[in-house]
Scaffold this active site. Structure first.
Site, PDB file in Angstrom:
ATOM      1  N   HIS A  18     -19.178   1.724  -9.379  1.00 20.48           N
ATOM      2  CA  HIS A  18     -19.193   0.263  -9.225  1.00 20.48           C
ATOM      3  C   HIS A  18     -19.785  -0.119  -7.879  1.00 20.48           C
ATOM      4  CE1 HIS A  18     -15.469   0.219 -12.021  1.00 20.48           C
ATOM      5  NE2 HIS A  18     -16.462  -0.301 -12.715  1.00 20.48           N
ATOM      6  N   LYS A  42      -3.446  -8.710 -21.596  1.00 25.37           N
ATOM      7  CA  LYS A  42      -3.678  -7.272 -21.469  1.00 25.37           C
ATOM      8  C   LYS A  42      -3.180  -6.834 -20.099  1.00 25.37           C
ATOM      9  CE  LYS A  42      -7.753  -6.957 -24.391  1.00 25.37           C
ATOM     10  NZ  LYS A  42      -9.171  -6.570 -24.436  1.00 25.37           N
ATOM     11  N   ARG A  92     -25.024   3.012 -17.540  1.00 21.60           N
ATOM     12  CA  ARG A  92     -24.949   4.460 -17.364  1.00 21.60           C
ATOM     13  C   ARG A  92     -25.749   5.213 -18.401  1.00 21.60           C
ATOM     14  NH1 ARG A  92     -18.531   4.727 -17.208  1.00 21.60           N
ATOM     15  NH2 ARG A  92     -19.021   3.293 -18.866  1.00 21.60           N
ATOM     16  N   SER A 130     -13.720   4.056 -14.727  1.00 23.25           N
ATOM     17  CA  SER A 130     -12.333   3.744 -14.380  1.00 23.25           C
ATOM     18  C   SER A 130     -11.358   4.448 -15.309  1.00 23.25           C
ATOM     19  CB  SER A 130     -12.098   2.231 -14.436  1.00 23.25           C
ATOM     20  OG  SER A 130     -12.854   1.582 -13.452  1.00 23.25           O
TER      21      SER A 130
END
Length: 165
Positions: A18, A42, A92, A130
């Site tokens: 990031h 969430k 990515r 992550s």
């Protein structure tokens, strides 16, 4: 006219991948916002306040980068509020490209005045995510190669499960 960009994500936690995107994007814009977008229904591993603190510490070297949070908002709506003309996204692999192309389709429909900018992830961060970092944390592994010091510090403080080797 100032060029304003917005990078969004959950940053749970922020990774060096990031930060690579943020650092590179900060050179393209007069102001770059890093938006922690979240859904209050969430739950993440880190609270929004913890994510913001870790991100703010990590982006401290970049004077034109500001961290913001937004709850239950679309990225294009946040961009409008911030007067950002660009959404910055890191890619990515082909899977990310497909996902981002789908998002861009809808973002363009909702806000055709906001342009999407894609930056390819630097090779050394290609596999860092992550979710993988959270998995390593679960197994009490050293994550310091993949996250900034602000995350390592928070993990040591909050979970007492990561000690530098």
């Amino acid at each position: 006219m100032a060029k304003i960009g917005l990078v969004t994500g959950s940053f749970d936690p922020v990774t060096k991948g990031h930060l690579d995107i943020i650092a590179r994007a900060s050179r393209l814009f007069d102001t770059l916002y890093v938006g922690i977008l979240y859904n209050r229904n969430k739950s993440g591993l880190f609270t929004i306040a913890e994510r913001k603190q870790m991100l703010e510490e990590a982006v401290e070297p970049y004077s034109n980068v500001k961290v913001v949070t937004a709850q239950d908002s679309l990225a294009v709506d946040v961009a409008r509020e911030l007067k950002a003309g660009y959404l910055v996204r890191g890619i990515r692999d082909a899977k990310d490209l497909e996902y981002e192309a789908s998002m861009d389709f809808f973002n363009h429909h909702l806000a055709n005045d906001i342009e999407s900018v894609y930056l390819l992830t630097s090779p050394e961060w290609h596999y860092v995510s992550s979710s993988r970092v959270r998995e390593l944390m679960h197994f009490h592994s050293d994550i310091s190669a993949f996250v900034p010091d602000s995350v390592v510090k928070k993990v040591e403080e909050k979970y007492d499960n990561l000690k530098r080797i």
